[in-house]
Design an enzyme around this catalytic site. Structure first.
Site, short mmCIF file in Angstrom:
data_model
loop_
_atom_site.label_atom_id
_atom_site.label_comp_id
_atom_site.label_asym_id
_atom_site.label_seq_id
_atom_site.Cartn_x
_atom_site.Cartn_y
_atom_site.Cartn_z
CB CYS A 36 -0.94 0.00 1.20
SG CYS A 36 -0.11 0.25 2.77
CB CYS A 90 0.21 4.40 4.34
SG CYS A 90 -0.51 2.83 4.84
#
Length: 160
Positions: free
Chosen positions: A70, A72
């Site tokens: 992902c 993040c």
């Protein structure tokens, strides 16, 4: 099984691609969301036995990073972890499990993270086999690498 993360990712990429073209293989690794600096500092735990061995047999401090593809993880967590281990206080050992890639290892690691719910990415700090600090996804997403590094540095100061 514990291997340097670069070796295991290189082998996996080679198996998936079936080619001997190094640039193609390195491209596959980068597509997994792992940058070259991360490859140099962490051992990837590939199965439940490796996770058990790393946590149960560790004297001192151990950081277990639940990596993921992902944004993040790539933008905040991995740079934050790298920054956090540049200071004077740091864990004795740094390991990673890869959510969505090494399911058995991730599931086993999450057993040690209880009472925290499953979270990817996340970061766990153990001291002598006991969980002493944990960052869940909601602590990572929306933050900066510096915020994550500062949080971890404070935990390292206390426990490492």
């Amino acid at each position: 099984m514990v291997r340097p993360i670069f070796t295991s990712l290189l082998e996996r990429a080679y198996e998936e691609r079936g080619r001997n073209d190094l640039s193609d293989i390195l491209g596959s690794i980068k597509n997994l969301g792992v940058d070259e600096e991360t490859l140099k500092i962490a051992d990837q735990l590939l199965n439940a036995d490796a996770v058990d061995h790393a946590i149960q047999n560790n004297e001192g401090t151990l950081l277990v990073v639940v990596n993921s593809v992902c944004g993040c993880a790539a933008g905040n967590m991995r740079p934050g972890v790298k920054l956090s281990v540049t200071g004077e206080n740091k864990p004795d050992h740094l390991t990673t499990v890869f959510a969505g890639v090494d399911g058995e290892a991730v599931a086993q690691a999450r057993k040690y993270f209880l009472p925290y719910p499953p979270s990817s990415p996340s970061i766990a700090l153990f001291k002598d086999g006991k969980l002493v600090h944990f960052l869940e996804r909601h602590h990572i997403e929306g933050g900066t690498a510096e915020m994550i590094a500062n949080n971890l540095a404070a935990a390292y100061k206390e426990f490492c």
